[in-house]
Design a protein around this motif. Sequence first.
Motif, PDB file in Angstrom:
ATOM      1  N   PRO A   1       5.565  -4.210 -17.962  1.00 50.65           N
ATOM      2  CA  PRO A   1       4.469  -5.081 -18.481  1.00 50.65           C
ATOM      3  C   PRO A   1       3.812  -6.137 -17.812  1.00 50.65           C
ATOM      4  O   PRO A   1       2.700  -6.553 -17.963  1.00 50.65           O
ATOM      5  N   ALA A   2       4.653  -7.049 -16.940  1.00 45.84           N
ATOM      6  CA  ALA A   2       4.423  -8.052 -16.228  1.00 45.84           C
ATOM      7  C   ALA A   2       3.172  -7.941 -14.933  1.00 45.84           C
ATOM      8  O   ALA A   2       2.812  -8.544 -14.343  1.00 45.84           O
ATOM      9  N   LEU A   3       3.209  -6.358 -14.741  1.00 48.23           N
ATOM     10  CA  LEU A   3       2.238  -6.188 -13.414  1.00 48.23           C
ATOM     11  C   LEU A   3       0.948  -5.469 -13.832  1.00 48.23           C
ATOM     12  O   LEU A   3       0.791  -4.583 -14.848  1.00 48.23           O
ATOM     13  N   ASP A   4      -0.133  -5.587 -13.010  1.00 45.16           N
ATOM     14  CA  ASP A   4      -1.325  -5.018 -13.292  1.00 45.16           C
ATOM     15  C   ASP A   4      -1.553  -4.026 -11.970  1.00 45.16           C
ATOM     16  O   ASP A   4      -1.235  -4.820 -10.823  1.00 45.16           O
ATOM     17  N   ARG A   5      -1.820  -2.863 -12.011  1.00 43.22           N
ATOM     18  CA  ARG A   5      -2.202  -2.035 -10.705  1.00 43.22           C
ATOM     19  C   ARG A   5      -3.546  -2.593 -10.266  1.00 43.22           C
ATOM     20  O   ARG A   5      -4.595  -2.311 -11.097  1.00 43.22           O
ATOM     21  N   VAL A   6      -3.618  -3.081  -8.999  1.00 40.41           N
ATOM     22  CA  VAL A   6      -5.001  -3.505  -8.414  1.00 40.41           C
ATOM     23  C   VAL A   6      -5.624  -2.576  -7.762  1.00 40.41           C
ATOM     24  O   VAL A   6      -6.635  -2.699  -7.253  1.00 40.41           O
ATOM     25  N   ARG A   7      -4.787  -1.604  -7.253  1.00 42.28           N
ATOM     26  CA  ARG A   7      -5.435  -0.473  -6.206  1.00 42.28           C
ATOM     27  C   ARG A   7      -4.484   0.861  -6.425  1.00 42.28           C
ATOM     28  O   ARG A   7      -3.230   0.676  -6.682  1.00 42.28           O
ATOM     29  N   GLY A   8      -5.190   1.959  -6.633  1.00 42.68           N
ATOM     30  CA  GLY A   8      -4.489   3.141  -6.948  1.00 42.68           C
ATOM     31  C   GLY A   8      -4.084   3.850  -5.666  1.00 42.68           C
ATOM     32  O   GLY A   8      -4.562   3.389  -4.515  1.00 42.68           O
ATOM     33  N   GLY A   9      -3.562   4.951  -5.775  1.00 40.62           N
ATOM     34  CA  GLY A   9      -3.363   5.879  -4.431  1.00 40.62           C
ATOM     35  C   GLY A   9      -2.370   6.627  -5.069  1.00 40.62           C
ATOM     36  O   GLY A   9      -1.333   6.478  -6.104  1.00 40.62           O
ATOM     37  N   GLU A  10      -2.226   7.937  -4.210  1.00 39.00           N
ATOM     38  CA  GLU A  10      -1.352   9.002  -4.565  1.00 39.00           C
ATOM     39  C   GLU A  10      -0.153   8.839  -3.390  1.00 39.00           C
ATOM     40  O   GLU A  10       0.736   9.897  -3.429  1.00 39.00           O
ATOM     41  N   SER A  11      -0.294   7.871  -2.729  1.00 36.51           N
ATOM     42  CA  SER A  11       0.984   7.843  -1.484  1.00 36.51           C
ATOM     43  C   SER A  11       0.982   8.955  -0.765  1.00 36.51           C
ATOM     44  O   SER A  11       2.023   9.293  -0.246  1.00 36.51           O
TER      45      SER A  11
END
Length: 358
Positions: free
Chosen positions: A70-80
């Motif tokens: 809950p404390a984190l926002d994803r600022v960049r996506g990616g499939e690694s």
Amino acid sequence: MQPPAHTHWTARPLPVHLVGSLPHPLCDDPATALGWVLRHVDGVPLTALPFDRDPRWIIDWLTHDLAAVPALDRVRGGESKGYHDMPCYRVRPGHRLDPDDVAFGRLEQADAAFAALEAVEADRPLRLQIGIPNALDLAMFAFGPEAAREWMPVVQAAVVGEVARVAARWGDRVQFQLESPAVLVSYHRTPRSHWPELTAELTRQVAGVLGAAPDARWVLHLCYGDLEHVPVFEPEDLEAPVEFLNGLADVLAERRLPMPTVHLPVTSGDGPPSVDPVFFAPLRHLRRGVDVIVGVVAEAHPEATRRALELAADALGGPIAGVAAACGYGRRTVDAAAANVELAVELAREWSPVPERR
């Protein structure tokens, strides 16, 4: 067939070291993974019996576990699927990041592996290897290189806490493996003139993790990266790891902590190891008494592997502590993983003492 004569015979049978990860579907179940390893090492001693549930090292933690915090926002996506295709996070304004938020569940993994070990037939008690991703790497992957420094104290506390809990429960039945591509990548990206400052910073951080279980058996796994079986960079020589390891030996001596055995990769990806003596020359300056497992086994290049192992041993000037691939097998096919173990087993037998005839 008689094994070739080598200058640096080991005093005891040379062990095979397995970094840990296996390809799908082998890694999906601890008993399957442990049984596969034991069948393929064919009686040759192991440094420990490894189990890692993520064939891509920390990608499950990065893409799934952190996404649910809950404390984190994803600022960049990616499939690694590559080094430029990885998710990145930030701490939400008004939220506090706790060590438990970024923990990676190694105590639960150890418990599952020990439970599975009871179902695996072995002719002797076996130490289990538990991989510990380095805090520096976790922070850099999760938050990016620029924000990593801000969140390093929280991530370091998470790693230290997990190590301490595993050590408290399982004691000397565990071999910890501290795993860090970020160390060598940092040297690669830093001008040579700034290496002394970098060494001081990196060695303090790594020593802090090792100090969480000072009486445990440790292997330090340095790495060039292996995402999709591709390194972050290909080394030109071994100057950087020698610089780091000599500095680490000094810091640990000051803190009265033992130096870990070092798994030193001398190849990467699916390419052959170097057979240029100049590549290995820096090993002549490695602090005496540092035990080195040579990460040289490239299953598609057996002759280069044999020659590189000889060059590494010559440069080290004494017995080696084990033989291994450069990284885990999670990015290989099952057949390639088996071929790599087979070659490692052959080398271990070739480099072990020849029994006396009676």
